[in-house]
Design a protein around this motif. Structure first.
Motif, mmCIF file in Angstrom:
data_model
loop_
_atom_site.group_PDB
_atom_site.id
_atom_site.type_symbol
_atom_site.label_atom_id
_atom_site.label_comp_id
_atom_site.label_asym_id
_atom_site.label_seq_id
_atom_site.Cartn_x
_atom_site.Cartn_y
_atom_site.Cartn_z
ATOM 1 N N SER A 170 0.005 14.001 -4.669
ATOM 2 C CA SER A 170 -1.207 13.182 -4.627
ATOM 3 C C SER A 170 -2.387 13.907 -5.254
ATOM 4 O O SER A 170 -3.449 14.001 -4.669
ATOM 5 C CB SER A 170 -1.526 12.818 -3.190
ATOM 6 O OG SER A 170 -1.716 13.989 -2.448
ATOM 7 N N CYS A 229 3.354 -1.455 -9.251
ATOM 8 C CA CYS A 229 4.637 -1.010 -8.735
ATOM 9 C C CYS A 229 5.490 -2.228 -8.400
ATOM 10 O O CYS A 229 5.053 -3.103 -7.659
ATOM 11 C CB CYS A 229 4.417 -0.152 -7.493
ATOM 12 S SG CYS A 229 5.928 0.483 -6.795
ATOM 13 N N ARG A 252 6.181 -0.602 -1.554
ATOM 14 C CA ARG A 252 5.085 0.356 -1.568
ATOM 15 C C ARG A 252 5.339 1.434 -0.519
ATOM 16 O O ARG A 252 5.606 1.127 0.633
ATOM 17 C CB ARG A 252 3.784 -0.366 -1.276
ATOM 18 C CG ARG A 252 2.576 0.482 -1.407
ATOM 19 C CD ARG A 252 1.337 -0.350 -1.234
ATOM 20 N NE ARG A 252 0.174 0.429 -1.584
ATOM 21 C CZ ARG A 252 -1.057 0.001 -1.438
ATOM 22 N NH1 ARG A 252 -1.272 -1.189 -0.965
ATOM 23 N NH2 ARG A 252 -2.059 0.754 -1.770
ATOM 24 N N ILE A 304 3.603 4.836 1.237
ATOM 25 C CA ILE A 304 2.351 5.560 1.407
ATOM 26 C C ILE A 304 2.655 6.863 2.140
ATOM 27 O O ILE A 304 3.252 6.856 3.210
ATOM 28 C CB ILE A 304 1.324 4.724 2.191
ATOM 29 C CG1 ILE A 304 1.000 3.452 1.398
ATOM 30 C CG2 ILE A 304 0.062 5.539 2.457
ATOM 31 C CD1 ILE A 304 0.118 2.490 2.124
ATOM 32 N N CYS A 348 -1.822 8.581 0.561
ATOM 33 C CA CYS A 348 -1.677 8.426 -0.888
ATOM 34 C C CYS A 348 -0.577 7.430 -1.206
ATOM 35 O O CYS A 348 0.447 7.380 -0.528
ATOM 36 C CB CYS A 348 -1.332 9.759 -1.546
ATOM 37 S SG CYS A 348 -2.572 11.010 -1.286
ATOM 38 N N ASP A 349 -0.773 6.668 -2.268
ATOM 39 C CA ASP A 349 0.251 5.765 -2.780
ATOM 40 C C ASP A 349 1.241 6.625 -3.554
ATOM 41 O O ASP A 349 0.875 7.279 -4.528
ATOM 42 C CB ASP A 349 -0.386 4.722 -3.684
ATOM 43 C CG ASP A 349 0.589 3.682 -4.187
ATOM 44 O OD1 ASP A 349 1.810 3.928 -4.162
ATOM 45 O OD2 ASP A 349 0.122 2.608 -4.601
ATOM 46 N N LEU A 382 -5.576 6.897 -1.272
ATOM 47 C CA LEU A 382 -6.076 5.641 -0.731
ATOM 48 C C LEU A 382 -7.187 5.855 0.289
ATOM 49 O O LEU A 382 -8.123 5.066 0.372
ATOM 50 C CB LEU A 382 -4.925 4.862 -0.084
ATOM 51 C CG LEU A 382 -3.752 4.553 -1.005
ATOM 52 C CD1 LEU A 382 -2.596 3.965 -0.212
ATOM 53 C CD2 LEU A 382 -4.178 3.625 -2.120
#
Length: 181
Positions: free
Chosen positions: A6, A123, A127, A129, A153-154, A161
Motif C-alpha cells: 500500500s 477491478c 474487492r 481491503i 488499503c485497496d 482508503l
C-alpha cells in the motif's frame, strides 16, 4: 494474485515508462486546495510545485528529505519544467522539509488519495481491503508514547482508503457487506 503493497510507489510505478506529465497528471489540480502554511512574504515556490515534486521523488524511490532534495536538484530541466519549476531555481532540501512538515497531514493525505483514486483502474474481481497497523518511528518522546495508526488499503490498486490514529489497542473492524465489489 499476491497483494500489492500500500505505498505510493507501487500505486503509480506499475505502469510502463511514462513521462512526468503523464505520471503526475492531475496531481497539481488535486493539490490546489491545500492551504499554504507559509507567510506570503518570501515564497519563491508554489506549494503545488514543491509537493508535486516531492511526490514524484517518492514515486521514483527517494524516501528521505535529503534524497527528495537530491532528486529535485538532479532532475533534468525538461522534468523540472513539467513540474512547474524553473530549471535554474529549484527548491532546496531544507525548504522542502520545512514545507512538508508544516502542511496539514490529513489534508495532504486526502488530496493525494483523491489523485490516486482518479488513477486507479477498475477491478473486475472481488474487492479485497487490507488493514494494517503501524507504530510511527520517531513519534515517541519522553513525555508521550509512540503514535499508532491503522490503515485500510485497496489491494487491487494499492490506494490507501483510510488511516486513523489508534491508542495502542486495535479497534473493532465492522464488516459491511455493502462494500463488497
Amino acid at each position: 494474485m499476491p497483494a500489492l503493497p500500500s505505498s505510493l510507489i507501487s500505486s503509480v510505478s506499475c505502469a510502463p515508462a511514462l513521462t512526468v506529465a503523464e505520471t503526475a497528471g492531475g496531481l497539481p489540480e488535486a493539490l490546489a486546495g491545500l492551504p499554504d502554511p507559509r507567510a506570503r512574504r518570501g515564497v519563491r515556490h508554489r506549494l503545488t510545485v514543491v509537493v508535486a515534486a516531492a511526490v514524484c521523488a517518492v514515486v521514483a524511490g527517494y524516501r528521505s528529505y535529503a534524497a527528495i532534495g537530491e532528486w529535485v536538484a538532479d532532475v533534468p530541466a525538461t522534468t523540472a519544467l513539467a513540474l512547474g519549476m524553473t530549471p535554474d531555481r529549484r527548491p532546496s532540501e531544507a525548504m522542502i522539509r520545512r514545507l512538508l512538515q508544516a502542511v496539514d497531514p490529513q489534508l495532504l493525505t486526502a488530496a493525494i488519495g483523491v489523485w490516486l483514486a482518479g488513477r486507479a483502474t477498475t477491478c473486475t474481481a472481488g474487492r479485497a481491503i487490507a488493514v494494517d497497523g503501524k507504530t510511527l518511528r520517531g513519534s515517541r518522546t519522553t513525555d508521550t508514547p509512540a503514535r499508532h495508526v491503522m490503515t485500510a488499503c485497496d489491494q487491487a490498486t494499492g490506494v490507501t482508503l483510510a488511516s486513523i490514529n489508534v491508542d495502542g489497542e486495535v479497534p473493532q473492524i465492522a464488516w459491511r457487506p455493502d462494500l463488497r465489489g
